[in-house]
Every structure is written in structure tokens, then in C-alpha cells.
Design an enzyme around this catalytic site. Structure first.
Site, PDB file in Angstrom:
ATOM      1  N   ASP A  15       1.036  -1.327 -10.176  1.00 29.18           N
ATOM      2  CA  ASP A  15       1.596  -0.975  -9.243  1.00 29.18           C
ATOM      3  C   ASP A  15       2.555  -2.153  -9.848  1.00 29.18           C
ATOM      4  O   ASP A  15       2.473  -3.178 -10.612  1.00 29.18           O
ATOM      5  CB  ASP A  15       1.131  -2.402  -7.865  1.00 29.18           C
ATOM      6  CG  ASP A  15       0.729  -2.017  -6.892  1.00 29.18           C
ATOM      7  OD1 ASP A  15       0.032  -0.713  -7.659  1.00 29.18           O
ATOM      8  OD2 ASP A  15      -0.682  -2.662  -5.868  1.00 29.18           O
TER       9      ASP A  15
ATOM     10  N   LYS B   8       4.868   2.436  -1.165  1.00 32.09           N
ATOM     11  CA  LYS B   8       4.006   2.262  -0.705  1.00 32.09           C
ATOM     12  C   LYS B   8       5.047   2.211   0.708  1.00 32.09           C
ATOM     13  O   LYS B   8       5.983   1.675   0.792  1.00 32.09           O
ATOM     14  CB  LYS B   8       4.349   1.225  -0.708  1.00 32.09           C
ATOM     15  CG  LYS B   8       2.475   0.943  -1.809  1.00 32.09           C
ATOM     16  CD  LYS B   8       1.661  -0.433  -1.040  1.00 32.09           C
ATOM     17  CE  LYS B   8       0.811  -0.265  -2.400  1.00 32.09           C
ATOM     18  NZ  LYS B   8      -0.460   0.332  -2.821  1.00 32.09           N
TER      19      LYS B   8
ATOM     20  N   GLY C  84      -8.381  -4.094  -6.830  1.00 26.57           N
ATOM     21  CA  GLY C  84      -9.836  -5.116  -7.374  1.00 26.57           C
ATOM     22  C   GLY C  84     -10.002  -4.774  -8.625  1.00 26.57           C
ATOM     23  O   GLY C  84     -11.279  -6.219  -9.674  1.00 26.57           O
TER      24      GLY C  84
ATOM     25  N   SER D 291      -2.476  -6.578  -9.227  1.00 24.03           N
ATOM     26  CA  SER D 291      -2.538  -7.352  -8.848  1.00 24.03           C
ATOM     27  C   SER D 291      -3.281  -8.151 -10.146  1.00 24.03           C
ATOM     28  O   SER D 291      -2.691  -9.251 -11.421  1.00 24.03           O
ATOM     29  CB  SER D 291      -3.440  -8.731  -8.101  1.00 24.03           C
ATOM     30  OG  SER D 291      -2.790  -8.224  -7.299  1.00 24.03           O
TER      31      SER D 291
END
Ligand SMILES: O=C(CO)[C@H](O)[C@H](O)COP(=O)(O)O
Length: 295
Positions: free
Chosen positions: A25, A82, A215, A237
């Protein structure tokens, strides 16, 4: 086979090229360059990484086309972007921009709580999230050319990614053990088209690549997902919310390749600095869970 399905097969074939890779990302051209240099096989353009979406709240939408074009200009690897679940106009805009893949993502605020996008209407391949086999096959029936298990994005906690990967792979193994005449009732139970259920029972795998997401924050997390049968990983992230994004990104790419080599993983995991702070998923309220969006 219909012309529509033929197109879907071609798009699913294209996505096979990402196998064994890491998709990262990114929110800026600068981050995209870091991801490419670290060995990402593709980048995912979004307005905020999931950890920031969680923290800041508000409606999370498709990224600014200006940003997406900057990212496309900055790198030579495929660029994904996205759109919101059911928001076929955002998807049309992304296709018009020329992105390589569209992620109809639960990480953004859903635009439609009932209908997903009819992905057969697009030339660009789509990736969609799933928590179980039924959900994966429903998305594939709608035209998804790639699946990612959802995990719980933005938590830095791999527990839900593990749950979803084990669920999908376990349900595939269960199908393989069934008699052909049991597959009709199983298709009904899964809420998925019989033809796809039969294909999975015969081949022992999804008809598209299946990456893990949500995650994943360390090289060990990425390797774990590969052991569980995933074809590659998405990391959001976990990279740009860590203290050393480039080194961590590089180590995660290597970990996906050498997932079955503990000595190598030990080396790759050394001295990476602070990982992103994690969240205990069991403490999340129902409306704080992103994975339950879509069905
Ligand atoms: O849908 C996604 C794939 O791009 C998410 O952004 C991905 O799951 C990232 O989650 P995390 O921030 O927990 O790595």
C-alpha cells in the site's frame, strides 16, 4: 464458456504473474518508489493506509486521481488502486486512469451494503477480499480475477489473516473429501455457484491467485501466511507505519521467497527497528471491524 467468462479467465491468468510477490500500500509517489526499490511486485494506491483510516475515521474513498497518476508515473511495476464496495463509478474512473488492477475494498467505506460491482463489465482485473470460501467464490462469480483474504487491516495484528487463510484452505480441503453428489448441497451452504464449487473440489485450489492481507507487519508474519498456502501477501500499514520502511519492506519481500528457511528468516528479521504498534483485535467493537464489510 461465455465470452464474459473467457475474459475473466484471461484476467485471472494475468494476475498469476504476481504469484510469490508482495503488494505494498502506498499513498504517495515517494512511497511507491521505496516499495519498488524494495522489491514489491505491485503497489496499491490509496488515500490513507488502513491504520490512519482507523485512527482518523471519516469516509474513506478512492484516492485523488492526481495522486494515482503521480504514482503511476513514478514506478514501472503494476499499480493497483482501491474503490469502495459497490461503487462502480469510482471503478470506472480508475479504469479510465489506466490502473493495472482495481481492489474493491472493505478498507474503504462501503458505497453499497448489498451489491458488489459487476466486475465482468470491466476490462481491468479486480481483486476482492474474502474471509471464507463462499465469499471468495461469490466475488469470483462477479468477475474478481484475484482474491485476498481480508485479515483485519490496519491493526498490525496477523490473527485475522491467519483465521481467514485457514478457513479458506480448510474449506477447500473439505470440498476435496466430498462425494460429487454432495457438492450441490455444499454449494447452497457456501452461497456460491455450483460450477465454481465443483471446480475447486476437482482442482483443490481457487481458480484465481489468493494473497493474504490485513495485519501483516513482520517478515515472520509474511512467511507464516505463505506456509498457510497463500500465493503472496499485501502489506499496508506494516511498512509505512514502522520506523524503517525500506528495510522492513525489503525483508518482507525476501521472507515471502525464503518462507521455509528459518535461518534466513532469522537473518532477515534482525535490526529492523520498531514494528508498527499493534491492536488487540478481540477488543475491537463490531463496527470497528473492516473485515465484516461485504458478504
Ligand atoms: O486491502 C488491502 C490490500 O491493499 C489492505 O490495504 C491491506 O489489507 C493492508 O492492511 P494492513 O494495513 O493491515 O497491512
Amino acid at each position: 464458456m461465455s465470452a464474459q467468462t473467457g475474459t475473466w479467465r484471461a484476467k485471472a491468468g494475468l494476475a498469476q504473474m504476481l504469484k510469490g510477490g508482495v503488494i505494498m500500500d502506498v499513498t504517495t509517489a515517494e512511497q511507491a518508489k521505496i516499495a519498488e526499490e524494495a522489491g514489491a511486485c505491485a503497489v496499491m494506491a490509496l488515500e490513507r493506509v488502513p491504520a490512519d483510516i482507523r485512527k482518523e475515521g471519516g469516509v474513506a474513498r478512492m484516492a485523488d486521481p492526481e495522486k494515482i497518476l503521480e504514482i503511476m508515473e513514478a514506478v514501472s511495476i503494476p499499480v493497483m488502486a482501491k474503490c469502495r464496495i459497490g461503487h462502480f463509478v469510482e471503478a470506472q474512473i480508475l479504469e479510465a486512469l489506466g490502473v493495472d488492477y482495481i481492489d474493491e475494498s472493505e478498507v474503504l467505506t462501503p458505497a453499497d451494503e448489498e451489491n458488489h460491482i459487476d466486475k465482468h463489465q470491466f476490462k481491468v482485473p479486480f481483486v476482492c477480499g474474502a474471509r471464507n470460501l463462499g465469499e471468495a467464490l461469490r466475488r469470483i462469480a462477479e468477475g474478481a480475477a484475484m482474491i485476498r483474504t481480508k485479515g483485519e487491516a490496519g491493526t498490525g495484528n496477523v490473527v485475522e489473516a491467519v483465521r481467514h487463510a485457514r478457513t479458506v484452505m480448510g474449506e477447500i480441503r473439505r470440498l476435496q473429501a466430498m462425494r460429487p453428489d454432495e457438492l450441490y448441497a455444499e454449494a447452497k451452504r457456501l452461497g456460491a455457484p455450483y460450477e465454481l464449487v465443483k471446480e475447486v473440489a476437482e482442482t483443490g485450489r481457487l481458480p484465481v491467485v489468493n494473497f493474504a492481507a490485513g495485519g501483516i507487519a513482520t517478515p515472520a508474519d509474511a512467511a507464516l501466511m505463505m506456509h498457510l498456502g497463500m500465493d503472496g501477501v499485501f502489506v499496508g500499514s506494516g511498512i509505512f507505519k514502522s520506523s524503517n520502511p525500506f528495510e522492513r519492506a525489503k525483508a518482507i519481500v525476501q521472507a515471502v521467497t525464503y518462507y521455509d528457511d528459518p535461518a534466513m528468516l532469522a537473518e532477515l528479521s534482525r535490526g529492523l527497528g520498531e514494528a508498527m504498534p499493534g491492536i488487540d483485535v478481540s477488543k475491537l467493537a463490531e463496527d470497528e471491524r473492516l473485515a465484516t464489510r461485504g458478504w
